[in-house]
Design a protein around this motif. Sequence first.
Motif, PDB file in Angstrom:
ATOM      1  N   LEU A 187      13.884  31.924  17.104  1.00 17.92           N
ATOM      2  CA  LEU A 187      14.508  30.625  16.900  1.00 17.92           C
ATOM      3  C   LEU A 187      15.511  30.706  15.758  1.00 17.92           C
ATOM      4  CD1 LEU A 187      11.340  28.363  17.226  1.00 17.92           C
ATOM      5  CD2 LEU A 187      13.125  28.744  18.937  1.00 17.92           C
ATOM      6  N   ASP A 188      16.481  29.816  15.796  1.00 17.51           N
ATOM      7  CA  ASP A 188      17.540  29.779  14.783  1.00 17.51           C
ATOM      8  C   ASP A 188      17.029  29.053  13.541  1.00 17.51           C
ATOM      9  OD1 ASP A 188      19.876  29.702  13.340  1.00 17.51           O
ATOM     10  OD2 ASP A 188      20.908  28.305  14.683  1.00 17.51           O
ATOM     11  N   LEU A 189      16.586  29.816  12.556  1.00 17.27           N
ATOM     12  CA  LEU A 189      16.053  29.245  11.328  1.00 17.27           C
ATOM     13  C   LEU A 189      17.193  28.716  10.463  1.00 17.27           C
ATOM     14  CD1 LEU A 189      13.546  28.866   9.421  1.00 17.27           C
ATOM     15  CD2 LEU A 189      14.136  31.104   8.451  1.00 17.27           C
ATOM     16  N   VAL A 190      17.134  27.426  10.109  1.00 20.39           N
ATOM     17  CA  VAL A 190      18.165  26.850   9.231  1.00 20.39           C
ATOM     18  C   VAL A 190      17.640  26.653   7.811  1.00 20.39           C
ATOM     19  CG1 VAL A 190      19.429  25.763  11.104  1.00 20.39           C
ATOM     20  CG2 VAL A 190      17.605  24.496   9.973  1.00 20.39           C
ATOM     21  N   SER A 191      16.344  26.787   7.618  1.00 26.71           N
ATOM     22  CA  SER A 191      15.781  26.799   6.273  1.00 26.71           C
ATOM     23  C   SER A 191      16.054  28.162   5.644  1.00 26.71           C
ATOM     24  CB  SER A 191      14.269  26.551   6.317  1.00 26.71           C
ATOM     25  OG  SER A 191      13.964  25.312   6.896  1.00 26.71           O
ATOM     26  N   PRO A 192      16.071  28.250   4.323  1.00 26.13           N
ATOM     27  CA  PRO A 192      16.205  29.560   3.687  1.00 26.13           C
ATOM     28  C   PRO A 192      15.078  30.489   4.125  1.00 26.13           C
ATOM     29  CG  PRO A 192      16.560  27.817   2.085  1.00 26.13           C
ATOM     30  CD  PRO A 192      16.060  27.151   3.328  1.00 26.13           C
ATOM     31  N   SER A 193      15.404  31.750   4.377  1.00 26.44           N
ATOM     32  CA  SER A 193      14.378  32.701   4.813  1.00 26.44           C
ATOM     33  C   SER A 193      13.444  33.082   3.673  1.00 26.44           C
ATOM     34  CB  SER A 193      15.029  33.949   5.398  1.00 26.44           C
ATOM     35  OG  SER A 193      15.877  34.564   4.435  1.00 26.44           O
ATOM     36  N   GLU A 194      13.917  32.984   2.439  1.00 26.13           N
ATOM     37  CA  GLU A 194      13.097  33.303   1.283  1.00 26.13           C
ATOM     38  C   GLU A 194      12.213  32.102   0.943  1.00 26.13           C
ATOM     39  OE1 GLU A 194      11.045  34.678  -1.632  1.00 26.13           O
ATOM     40  OE2 GLU A 194      12.442  36.014  -0.562  1.00 26.13           O
ATOM     41  N   PRO A 195      10.884  32.251   0.967  1.00 24.18           N
ATOM     42  CA  PRO A 195       9.999  31.104   0.726  1.00 24.18           C
ATOM     43  C   PRO A 195      10.267  30.372  -0.591  1.00 24.18           C
ATOM     44  CG  PRO A 195       8.740  32.957   1.558  1.00 24.18           C
ATOM     45  CD  PRO A 195      10.122  33.483   1.288  1.00 24.18           C
ATOM     46  N   SER A 196      10.610  31.096  -1.652  1.00 30.39           N
ATOM     47  CA  SER A 196      10.821  30.460  -2.952  1.00 30.39           C
ATOM     48  C   SER A 196      12.095  29.622  -2.997  1.00 30.39           C
ATOM     49  CB  SER A 196      10.872  31.519  -4.058  1.00 30.39           C
ATOM     50  OG  SER A 196      11.963  32.402  -3.854  1.00 30.39           O
ATOM     51  N   ALA A 197      12.931  29.739  -1.979  1.00 32.18           N
ATOM     52  CA  ALA A 197      14.195  28.992  -1.952  1.00 32.18           C
ATOM     53  C   ALA A 197      14.094  27.713  -1.128  1.00 32.18           C
ATOM     54  CB  ALA A 197      15.311  29.877  -1.406  1.00 32.18           C
ATOM     55  N   LYS A 248      16.471  17.962   5.671  1.00 26.69           N
ATOM     56  CA  LYS A 248      16.575  18.635   6.966  1.00 26.69           C
ATOM     57  C   LYS A 248      16.168  20.102   6.898  1.00 26.69           C
ATOM     58  CE  LYS A 248      20.000  16.020   9.629  1.00 26.69           C
ATOM     59  NZ  LYS A 248      21.310  16.093  10.333  1.00 26.69           N
ATOM     60  N   THR A 249      16.669  20.800   5.892  1.00 26.59           N
ATOM     61  CA  THR A 249      16.474  22.254   5.850  1.00 26.59           C
ATOM     62  C   THR A 249      15.403  22.703   4.873  1.00 26.59           C
ATOM     63  OG1 THR A 249      18.090  22.634   4.078  1.00 26.59           O
ATOM     64  CG2 THR A 249      18.931  22.515   6.344  1.00 26.59           C
ATOM     65  N   GLY A 250      15.080  21.862   3.898  1.00 29.97           N
ATOM     66  CA  GLY A 250      14.138  22.253   2.858  1.00 29.97           C
ATOM     67  C   GLY A 250      14.767  23.090   1.765  1.00 29.97           C
ATOM     68  N   GLY A 300       7.952  16.066  -4.837  1.00 31.37           N
ATOM     69  CA  GLY A 300       6.809  15.567  -5.591  1.00 31.37           C
ATOM     70  C   GLY A 300       5.497  15.755  -4.851  1.00 31.37           C
ATOM     71  N   GLY A 301       4.584  16.500  -5.444  1.00 30.16           N
ATOM     72  CA  GLY A 301       3.296  16.772  -4.825  1.00 30.16           C
ATOM     73  C   GLY A 301       3.321  17.946  -3.870  1.00 30.16           C
ATOM     74  N   ALA A 302       4.501  18.552  -3.653  1.00 24.77           N
ATOM     75  CA  ALA A 302       4.622  19.667  -2.717  1.00 24.77           C
ATOM     76  C   ALA A 302       4.925  20.979  -3.410  1.00 24.77           C
ATOM     77  CB  ALA A 302       5.721  19.374  -1.691  1.00 24.77           C
ATOM     78  N   LEU A 303       5.687  20.928  -4.485  1.00 25.56           N
ATOM     79  CA  LEU A 303       6.054  22.139  -5.192  1.00 25.56           C
ATOM     80  C   LEU A 303       6.222  21.831  -6.671  1.00 25.56           C
ATOM     81  CD1 LEU A 303       9.806  22.869  -4.881  1.00 25.56           C
ATOM     82  CD2 LEU A 303       8.807  21.115  -3.446  1.00 25.56           C
ATOM     83  N   GLN A 336       3.676  28.293   1.051  1.00 24.88           N
ATOM     84  CA  GLN A 336       4.526  29.453   1.303  1.00 24.88           C
ATOM     85  C   GLN A 336       3.833  30.440   2.243  1.00 24.88           C
ATOM     86  OE1 GLN A 336       5.200  30.310  -2.975  1.00 24.88           O
ATOM     87  NE2 GLN A 336       7.370  30.142  -2.517  1.00 24.88           N
ATOM     88  N   LYS A 337       2.534  30.639   2.020  1.00 23.33           N
ATOM     89  CA  LYS A 337       1.779  31.542   2.882  1.00 23.33           C
ATOM     90  C   LYS A 337       1.680  30.981   4.304  1.00 23.33           C
ATOM     91  CE  LYS A 337      -1.023  33.334  -0.943  1.00 23.33           C
ATOM     92  NZ  LYS A 337      -2.374  33.344  -1.574  1.00 23.33           N
ATOM     93  N   LEU A 338       1.447  29.666   4.414  1.00 24.25           N
ATOM     94  CA  LEU A 338       1.368  29.049   5.733  1.00 24.25           C
ATOM     95  C   LEU A 338       2.676  29.201   6.501  1.00 24.25           C
ATOM     96  CD1 LEU A 338      -0.468  25.694   4.904  1.00 24.25           C
ATOM     97  CD2 LEU A 338      -1.381  27.526   6.338  1.00 24.25           C
ATOM     98  N   SER A 339       3.784  28.910   5.833  1.00 22.09           N
ATOM     99  CA  SER A 339       5.068  28.968   6.519  1.00 22.09           C
ATOM    100  C   SER A 339       5.415  30.393   6.937  1.00 22.09           C
ATOM    101  CB  SER A 339       6.177  28.376   5.647  1.00 22.09           C
ATOM    102  OG  SER A 339       6.332  29.097   4.440  1.00 22.09           O
ATOM    103  N   GLU A 340       5.114  31.367   6.085  1.00 21.51           N
ATOM    104  CA  GLU A 340       5.388  32.756   6.443  1.00 21.51           C
ATOM    105  C   GLU A 340       4.479  33.230   7.573  1.00 21.51           C
ATOM    106  OE1 GLU A 340       8.016  35.075   5.049  1.00 21.51           O
ATOM    107  OE2 GLU A 340       8.497  32.933   5.212  1.00 21.51           O
ATOM    108  N   PHE A 341       3.238  32.782   7.560  1.00 22.57           N
ATOM    109  CA  PHE A 341       2.330  33.149   8.642  1.00 22.57           C
ATOM    110  C   PHE A 341       2.796  32.524   9.963  1.00 22.57           C
ATOM    111  CE2 PHE A 341      -1.674  32.565  11.082  1.00 22.57           C
ATOM    112  CZ  PHE A 341      -2.003  33.916  11.238  1.00 22.57           C
ATOM    113  N   PHE A 342       3.287  31.307   9.905  1.00 29.33           N
ATOM    114  CA  PHE A 342       3.822  30.644  11.093  1.00 29.33           C
ATOM    115  C   PHE A 342       4.985  31.446  11.665  1.00 29.33           C
ATOM    116  CE2 PHE A 342       6.553  27.229  12.988  1.00 29.33           C
ATOM    117  CZ  PHE A 342       5.716  26.902  14.044  1.00 29.33           C
ATOM    118  N   ARG A 343       5.869  31.914  10.797  1.00 27.46           N
ATOM    119  CA  ARG A 343       6.999  32.728  11.244  1.00 27.46           C
ATOM    120  C   ARG A 343       6.511  34.038  11.872  1.00 27.46           C
ATOM    121  NH1 ARG A 343      11.237  33.674   6.668  1.00 27.46           N
ATOM    122  NH2 ARG A 343      12.440  34.481   8.439  1.00 27.46           N
TER     123      ARG A 343
END
Length: 405
Positions: free
Chosen positions: A319-329, A168-170, A197-200, A302-309
């Motif tokens: 929006l209420d972000l429920v994923s960690p704000s730090e990309p590496s987390a 749910k949150t990543g 697997g295949g993502a990170l 990580q770059k895509l997600s930060e650019f989206f934000r």
Amino acid sequence: MIERARQLDAGDPLTQFRDRFDVPEGVIYLDGNSLGCLPIATPARLEQVVREEWGRDLIRSWNSAGWIDLPTRVGAKIAPLIGAKAHEVIVADSVSVNLFKLMSAALAMRPGRKVILSEPGNFPTDIYMIEGLEGQGLAERRLAERDKLLEALDEDAALLVLTHAHYKTGELFDMAELTRAAHDAGALVLWDLSHSGGALPVDLNGCNADFAVGCGYKYLNGGPGAPAYAFVAERHIENSNQPLSGWMGHAKPFAFSDDYTPAPGIERLLCGTPGILGVAALEVGVELIAEIGVEQLYAKSQKLSEFFRQCLTERGLELDLVSPSEPSARGSQLSFRHPEAYAICQALIARGVIGDFRDPDILRFGFAPAYLRFEDMAEAARHLAEVLESGEWQRDEFRERAAVT
């Protein structure tokens, strides 16, 4: 932001790989964390299997086309993507079935202990499989919140079962820390890599992990219902006696003995005859992801997600972000909480922006960087802003929940 996005795409070393996937025209696909896009090479490979290997060579293809070795061959190709040795990974069955096999094997390796520990809110099949074993009197289910897991690892714990990247949150677990803590308590660990697997980058052996499972249809682009994979650390293979003693897991399956002897290697994780079409399709996706490289993929995600934000912020969306704000987390996704998440998701899908909804109020966007562009991020943010500002999501057809979302 669109011009900035196009500049980023022009300098992106992975841009060339988008053409290796069949991405429908007019679609921004942000659901690769549920079902990856079709690799362009997959239909031709399947036609070869169907028309030549099956249609022409028939049963001979178990040998001439190497069907019999497909589960170990593709498993060996997955192994470097998850920090494993080639002989520690095999493709077989589904994640659910592999969870059952490995949970059972782990319990047998820890006599006198019955507790399988996990967290509430883990992916349901992981918890359901523990519950199923408990119903047979073989296990005791124990759930502890993330910040209470370490103290829940006591002398009764046989196995810790966790999903590396939460569906749910990543949010990512510290795989090395929790594996070490479980071992200190005398327990084994089983990691679910379905959203990893295949993502990170994953380093199972570097973390001294015992077992792992993962699916083939998300970031590995193996197709709907693609077979899963299972990992058993080399030191455990000989003692991993899983309960589904089907003929393909036998040491000599074609001896047709009445008595079961498990195969000496990772093949003992097999059960019935593998689905050759599914494994062949998965092989195409695995080879493509391996060619690109997981490290490059994760760096871009990580770059895509930060650019989206950034795009959302520039449009004034808070929006209420429920994923960690730090990309590496976090894994390759962003999740937001909104009371009307379902209707918003449906309105976006109607515009060709395909993300997904997770009950009760999660709007989830997955970033599969092999075929996503920065321009897609800018356009997805625009569509989301327009849906929210216009109240478009309030239309009746978007608010009525379908059986499948």
